[in-house]
Design a protein around this motif. Structure first.
Motif, short mmCIF file in Angstrom:
data_model
loop_
_atom_site.label_atom_id
_atom_site.label_comp_id
_atom_site.label_asym_id
_atom_site.label_seq_id
_atom_site.Cartn_x
_atom_site.Cartn_y
_atom_site.Cartn_z
N GLN A 173 0.83 -1.21 0.00
CA GLN A 173 0.00 0.00 0.00
C GLN A 173 0.86 1.26 0.00
O GLN A 173 0.57 2.23 -0.70
CB GLN A 173 -0.93 -0.02 1.22
N VAL A 215 -6.94 -5.51 3.07
CA VAL A 215 -7.16 -5.60 1.62
C VAL A 215 -8.63 -5.30 1.33
O VAL A 215 -9.52 -6.08 1.70
CB VAL A 215 -6.79 -6.99 1.07
N THR A 224 -7.14 -1.68 -2.68
CA THR A 224 -5.93 -2.51 -2.68
C THR A 224 -6.08 -3.65 -3.70
O THR A 224 -5.12 -3.99 -4.39
CB THR A 224 -5.65 -3.08 -1.29
#
Length: 256
Positions: free
Chosen positions: A235, A246, A250
């Motif tokens: 990230q 996530v 992402t």
């Protein structure tokens, strides 16, 4: 197609050949400089210097570009080796002779093709060795995290035979479909994952993290500390909010 700035007229032809080949690979991949930086861990400014012939790209950067573009790195590394000789020779001022050994080395006759192939093989072997050592260190750290309490056992107690490890039910079969990366475990792009999550979606994220060059530990479908650490690193590199979870943003970056 990128509009490249013209290379300097005085640039050595051997360096020019390498830079032109790097530019063509980048154009063929369809990636922006920022996207290329995310996939190779070299900053956009570094790639701009390499593509502009203001700096000679290191061997790992050339190998990473070949990997991202699906190119056999052997010929590209050979071009880089030839360009490095020209780059080194151009960097030595003729008006300031230096008795140091480096000048003696720069005056040696060009390497034969056989010697160049041998040198490239040695460089590739060194990179493989470094990756193997790094993987061994990560495995050791994971084993210490999972079984750290075992050190409290008495040294006089008999050790039980270790139980055979069961094979992971997940595997990484990474392929690009419709402009997105998939690893064969899950096709989700929305499921939210965090520490404590488990299942095929976690294994999919672990495979895509590994494809991006960040190790999440084993591909076991368990969202633990190592996977959380890998997600945060990804990230940060992708310019996302670093929360270790996530989510849709992402997933979008992992899928490419």
């Amino acid at each position: 197609m990128s509009r490249w700035k013209a290379l300097p007229a005085e640039l050595d032809p051997r360096v020019r050949q390498l830079v032109v080949r790097l530019r063509r690979l980048k154009d063929h991949s369809g990636l922006s400089v920022r996207q290329l930086a995310v996939r190779t861990e070299y900053s956009p400014k570094s790639w701009e210097r390499y593509f502009g012939a203001r700096a000679l790209p290191p061997v790992p950067a050339v190998a990473a570009l070949a990997r991202v573009c699906g190119e056999d790195p052997t010929r590209l590394l050979a071009l880089r080796e030839v360009a490095a000789e020209a780059w080194t020779a151009a960097a030595v001022p003729e008006s300031e002779p230096d008795p140091e050994p480096e000048i003696v080395l720069s005056e040696r006759p060009p390497l034969s093709p056989e010697r160049r192939v041998l040198r490239i093989a040695l460089v590739a072997g060194s990179v493989t060795l470094v990756l193997a050592v790094a993987s061994a260190v990560l495995v050791t750290v994971r084993l210490m995290d999972d079984g750290g309490g075992a050190t409290a056992r008495s040294s006089t107690a008999p050790l039980a035979a270790p139980a055979p490890a069961s094979p992971s039910p997940y595997a990484c079969r990474v392929e690009r479909v419709g402009g997105h990366w998939y690893a064969g475990n899950s096709r989700t792009r929305q499921e939210n994952l965090a520490v404590g999550s488990n299942g095929p979606a976690v294994a999919e994220a672990q495979c895509l993290l590994r494809r991006a060059g960040i190790s999440p530990g084993g591909i076991d479908g368990m969202f633990g500390p190592l996977t959380e650490h890998a997600v945060k690193a990804f990230q940060q590199r992708a310019g996302l909010d670093v929360d270790g979870m996530v989510g849709p943003h992402t997933w979008k970056a992992l899928r490419g």
